[in-house]
Design an enzyme around this catalytic site. Sequence first.
Site, PDB file in Angstrom:
ATOM      1  N   ASP A  12       0.674  -1.143   0.025  1.00  0.00           N
ATOM      2  CA  ASP A  12       0.025  -0.138   0.113  1.00  0.00           C
ATOM      3  C   ASP A  12       0.778   1.315  -0.124  1.00  0.00           C
ATOM      4  OD1 ASP A  12      -2.420  -1.355   0.108  1.00  0.00           O
ATOM      5  OD2 ASP A  12      -2.511  -1.616   2.100  1.00  0.00           O
ATOM      6  N   LYS A  62     -11.383  -4.432  -4.834  1.00  0.00           N
ATOM      7  CA  LYS A  62     -12.817  -4.691  -4.029  1.00  0.00           C
ATOM      8  C   LYS A  62     -13.803  -4.150  -4.664  1.00  0.00           C
ATOM      9  CE  LYS A  62     -10.900  -4.801   0.657  1.00  0.00           C
ATOM     10  NZ  LYS A  62      -9.374  -4.392   0.340  1.00  0.00           N
ATOM     11  N   ASP A  65     -19.829  -3.079  -8.073  1.00  0.00           N
ATOM     12  CA  ASP A  65     -20.543  -2.371  -9.072  1.00  0.00           C
ATOM     13  C   ASP A  65     -21.645  -3.230  -9.940  1.00  0.00           C
ATOM     14  OD1 ASP A  65     -21.295  -0.074 -10.845  1.00  0.00           O
ATOM     15  OD2 ASP A  65     -19.363   0.650 -10.185  1.00  0.00           O
ATOM     16  N   ILE A  66     -22.167  -2.613 -11.026  1.00  0.00           N
ATOM     17  CA  ILE A  66     -23.238  -3.546 -11.847  1.00  0.00           C
ATOM     18  C   ILE A  66     -22.224  -4.230 -12.645  1.00  0.00           C
ATOM     19  CG2 ILE A  66     -24.745  -1.551 -11.771  1.00  0.00           C
ATOM     20  CD1 ILE A  66     -23.912  -0.734 -14.701  1.00  0.00           C
ATOM     21  N   ASN A  68     -21.666  -4.860 -15.728  1.00  0.00           N
ATOM     22  CA  ASN A  68     -20.835  -4.394 -16.886  1.00  0.00           C
ATOM     23  C   ASN A  68     -19.445  -3.541 -16.238  1.00  0.00           C
ATOM     24  OD1 ASN A  68     -20.464  -3.942 -19.875  1.00  0.00           O
ATOM     25  ND2 ASN A  68     -20.777  -1.826 -19.344  1.00  0.00           N
ATOM     26  N   ALA A 172       0.216  -5.135  11.769  1.00  0.00           N
ATOM     27  CA  ALA A 172      -0.039  -3.869  12.249  1.00  0.00           C
ATOM     28  C   ALA A 172      -1.533  -3.734  12.798  1.00  0.00           C
ATOM     29  CB  ALA A 172      -0.063  -2.564  11.152  1.00  0.00           C
ATOM     30  N   GLY A 191       0.976  -6.059   5.293  1.00  0.00           N
ATOM     31  CA  GLY A 191       1.396  -4.844   4.875  1.00  0.00           C
ATOM     32  C   GLY A 191       2.261  -3.930   5.339  1.00  0.00           C
TER      33      GLY A 191
END
Length: 215
Positions: A12, A62, A65-66, A68, A172, A191
């Site tokens: 990250d 992550k 959504d829809i 498409n 962490a 991480g």
Amino acid sequence: MRKESRLVLALDETDGEKALRIAESVSGVVDAVKINWPLVLSEGPAMITRLSEFSDVICDFKVADIPNTVRLIVENAVSRGASAVIVHAFTGDDSLQAAVDAAGDAEIYAVTEMSHPGALMFTAKHAEEMARLGVEIGVDGFIAPATRPDRIRAIREVAGPSFKILSPGVGAQGGKASDAISAGADYAIVGRSIYGSDDPRASAEAFAADIRTVL
């Protein structure tokens, strides 16, 4: 993805050159590097391709959504070299199916429960239900929290032995790599305790050694 050390680095970092140096330094120790939006937004999606020179890359987008839009995101990540993409399962069967269909030879991991305390408010209450959906759709595996090993066991019970479990929250956030593996995870995700270390490779080797104690 290879399955040797059982360790995944959550990179990250937002400085691209530093991220590449870290990825190169831990290459051969970690089985994969997981990247999220901070690095991609800072340095562009070409980072997926550059990092894939050192290790398998998991795009932890992550996606929620829809269908498409899910398809477009997964296709683009895979075309740039991603070995896996993480998506949310709460969007339902059609969106999850779109991710699996778009992945080709890459892997799809569905989030059942995240590692932070706030995850207990909503998604944790439906984690097993989302795991059952993932099994039905045919994802490659699931995300379950190393901070709560009992939840890894619960997801493993639903998923059975054929699906992989990746567990974030080691280091962490308080989770322990060997505890996650003992609870049924295939990979422990670490991480800040690695990429924020003065010696990322040595830190990665220490986590890998901890995992070996339970293999």
